[in-house]
Design an enzyme around this catalytic site. Structure first.
Site, PDB file in Angstrom:
ATOM      1  N   SER A  93      33.962  87.345  59.202  1.00 40.14           N
ATOM      2  CA  SER A  93      34.597  87.004  60.832  1.00 40.14           C
ATOM      3  C   SER A  93      33.770  85.926  61.063  1.00 40.14           C
ATOM      4  O   SER A  93      33.897  85.039  62.027  1.00 40.14           O
ATOM      5  CB  SER A  93      34.441  88.245  61.337  1.00 40.14           C
ATOM      6  OG  SER A  93      35.596  88.966  61.047  1.00 40.14           O
ATOM      7  N   THR A 146      33.591  87.298  66.120  1.00 42.15           N
ATOM      8  CA  THR A 146      34.407  85.369  65.800  1.00 42.15           C
ATOM      9  C   THR A 146      33.714  84.741  67.670  1.00 42.15           C
ATOM     10  O   THR A 146      33.826  83.610  66.942  1.00 42.15           O
ATOM     11  CB  THR A 146      35.742  86.471  66.738  1.00 42.15           C
ATOM     12  OG1 THR A 146      35.969  86.690  65.280  1.00 42.15           O
ATOM     13  CG2 THR A 146      36.356  85.337  66.592  1.00 42.15           C
ATOM     14  N   GLU A 266      40.641  87.065  71.608  1.00 40.86           N
ATOM     15  CA  GLU A 266      40.963  88.159  69.601  1.00 40.86           C
ATOM     16  C   GLU A 266      40.965  89.642  70.094  1.00 40.86           C
ATOM     17  O   GLU A 266      40.416  90.179  71.393  1.00 40.86           O
ATOM     18  CB  GLU A 266      39.152  87.960  69.424  1.00 40.86           C
ATOM     19  CG  GLU A 266      39.496  88.638  67.890  1.00 40.86           C
ATOM     20  CD  GLU A 266      38.186  88.993  67.545  1.00 40.86           C
ATOM     21  OE1 GLU A 266      37.921  88.418  65.936  1.00 40.86           O
ATOM     22  OE2 GLU A 266      37.283  89.168  68.590  1.00 40.86           O
ATOM     23  N   ASP A 271      41.152  94.839  62.278  1.00 37.27           N
ATOM     24  CA  ASP A 271      39.891  94.416  61.470  1.00 37.27           C
ATOM     25  C   ASP A 271      38.831  96.002  61.154  1.00 37.27           C
ATOM     26  O   ASP A 271      39.340  96.531  60.005  1.00 37.27           O
ATOM     27  CB  ASP A 271      39.117  92.990  61.444  1.00 37.27           C
ATOM     28  CG  ASP A 271      37.791  92.958  60.700  1.00 37.27           C
ATOM     29  OD1 ASP A 271      38.051  92.974  59.388  1.00 37.27           O
ATOM     30  OD2 ASP A 271      36.784  93.360  61.132  1.00 37.27           O
ATOM     31  N   HIS A 275      39.101  98.844  58.173  1.00 36.38           N
ATOM     32  CA  HIS A 275      38.053  99.118  57.079  1.00 36.38           C
ATOM     33  C   HIS A 275      38.281 100.241  57.099  1.00 36.38           C
ATOM     34  O   HIS A 275      37.075 100.852  56.008  1.00 36.38           O
ATOM     35  CB  HIS A 275      36.999  98.197  58.085  1.00 36.38           C
ATOM     36  CG  HIS A 275      36.503  97.128  58.020  1.00 36.38           C
ATOM     37  ND1 HIS A 275      35.963  96.488  56.437  1.00 36.38           N
ATOM     38  CD2 HIS A 275      36.506  95.761  59.111  1.00 36.38           C
ATOM     39  CE1 HIS A 275      35.586  95.414  56.904  1.00 36.38           C
ATOM     40  NE2 HIS A 275      35.853  94.851  58.140  1.00 36.38           N
TER      41      HIS A 275
HETATM   42 ZN   LIG Z   1      35.674  92.986  58.887  1.00 36.96          ZN
END
Ligand SMILES: [Zn+2]
Length: 384
Positions: A93, A146, A266, A271, A275
């Site tokens: 990221s 980010t 964001e 994400d 994961h």
């Molecule tokens: Zn990630």
């Protein structure tokens, strides 16, 4: 249904500006990219929305789980970006957000620095230097890779303490996210950045005092609200501020400068869910991000001078909707617990949106925003 149809007509009418001629420039990644020169209306405001880890499957799963509907469907322009980092096919990221923020390909773990670890001027910093209002919103800590890449310049994303002081160097007009500890508690240098922000004129708030919904920032001074000591909860565990933040951001930032604004928001936890290979978590986070997109789009449609870009830094998990799935009962599979190299989509609405169709490098997001704002081209020479 009628409201949707009116909205679609508005969207269609708003992209009738002309594209004449084309200009070539190098994006410093050994490609020559042709970008149509936009000679129509330029956006006054740009809102960049990043779904961390949001590939087409994350979007599809959100869509099917939500009666086959997402706000994303209302965007008239779609494109695809190549997400690779410098020397690495699979990005993280930090490298990807630095590509969006500064226009350079860099190494994984970089925050606002090029491949030689030198600071690169971000689109947010350039906006601030040009008198525009600026904002950062995330459902992670605000010091996370980010959002950090748009304002900080450190060689390693893990250096959250080192990232936080950058939030006082470029004065943001709006900050909403977690990471309170990196500003006041548990800092090894004992510096109280939270107090410093207050002294600098911010209206400060945090989750220990009040929910975001109880604040009505007037626009006469900058506003910061911290949603967690470190990382905010998931939507499933009660986090609800991202769509609220999206709703207040546009009208607030509009009041902060007559010249326009730049906002990055964001949806951070798509994400994290991927994961963990957790399909339901990913879908909840996708729908929360889409609700934020809906709020932003509503503002942009009414405003008429705002370009909205939605994209992702990379896909996470190699997510798949598997055989045996039905629209209302998805069977989600994953092929990895890491990021993947698949291209990710871009959606655009508003003045300049047509610039974002096609297939291009993630660095182009930066160059297109810079050109549409009319800012001078900055050097992305990695030697500097
Ligand atoms: Zn990630």
């Amino acid at each position: 249904m009628k409201r949707n149809r009116i909205l679609l007509i508005c969207l269609f009418l708003s992209i009738t500006a002309s594209i004449i001629g084309s200009a070539a420039y190098s994006d410093k990644t050994n490609h020559t990219v042709f970008v149509p020169q936009y000679q129509g209306k330029q956006p006054k405001n740009i809102i960049l929305l990043i779904g961390d880890g949001m590939g087409l499957t994350q979007i599809s799963a959100g869509l099917y789980s939500n009666n086959n509907h997402l706000n994303l469907e209302q965007f008239p322009i779609t494109g695809l970006i190549k997400t690779n980092a410098h020397k690495r096919l699979i990005t993280d990221s930090g490298a990807a957000a630095t590509s969006f923020a500064c226009g350079c390909k860099t190494y994984n773990g970089a925050i606002g620095v090029n491949k030689n670890k030198k600071p690169c001027l971000s689109i947010l910093e350039q906006a601030s230097q040009n008198g525009l209002a600026t904002g950062l919103i995330a459902s992670s800590s605000i010091t996370h890779a980010t959002p950090a890449s748009f304002i900080a310049h450190v060689p390693d994303r893990a250096d959250m303490e080192g990232i936080a002081p950058f939030f006082l160097q470029t004065k943001l007009d709006l900050l909403i996210g977690g990471g309170l500890n990196y500003f006041r508690k548990r800092r090894s240098d004992a510096i109280n950045l939270y107090q410093q922000m207050q002294d600098a004129g911010y209206q400060m708030g945090n989750y220990t005092e009040n929910k975001l919904s109880s604040y009505k920032p007037a626009g006469d001074r900058p506003f910061a609200w911290f949603s967690a000591d470190e990382e905010p909860e998931s939507v499933g565990n009660g986090r609800d501020y991202l769509p609220l933040a999206a709703e207040l951001a546009g009208p607030f930032l509009k009041k902060r400068s007559p010249k326009g604004f730049f906002l990055m928001l964001e949806g951070s936890q798509i994400d994290w869910a991927c994961h963990k290979n957790n399909g339901p978590y990913a879908i909840q986070e996708m729908l929360d991000f889409d609700a934020a997109i809906g709020a932003i789009l509503k503002f942009a449609v009414a405003d008429g001078e705002t370009l909205v870009i939605v994209t992702a830094d990379h896909e996470t998990g190699g997510m798949a909707i598997k055989q045996g799935s039905e629209m209302d009962s998805l069977i989600i599979g994953f092929s990895t617990e890491q990021h993947t190299a698949t291209m990710v989509p871009v959606f655009a609405y508003g003045p300049g949106a047509e610039q974002f169709s096609g297939i291009y490098e993630n660095t182009e997001i930066f160059f297109k925003m810079q050109a549409l704002f009319g800012f001078p081209t900055t050097s992305t020479d990695p030697k500097k």
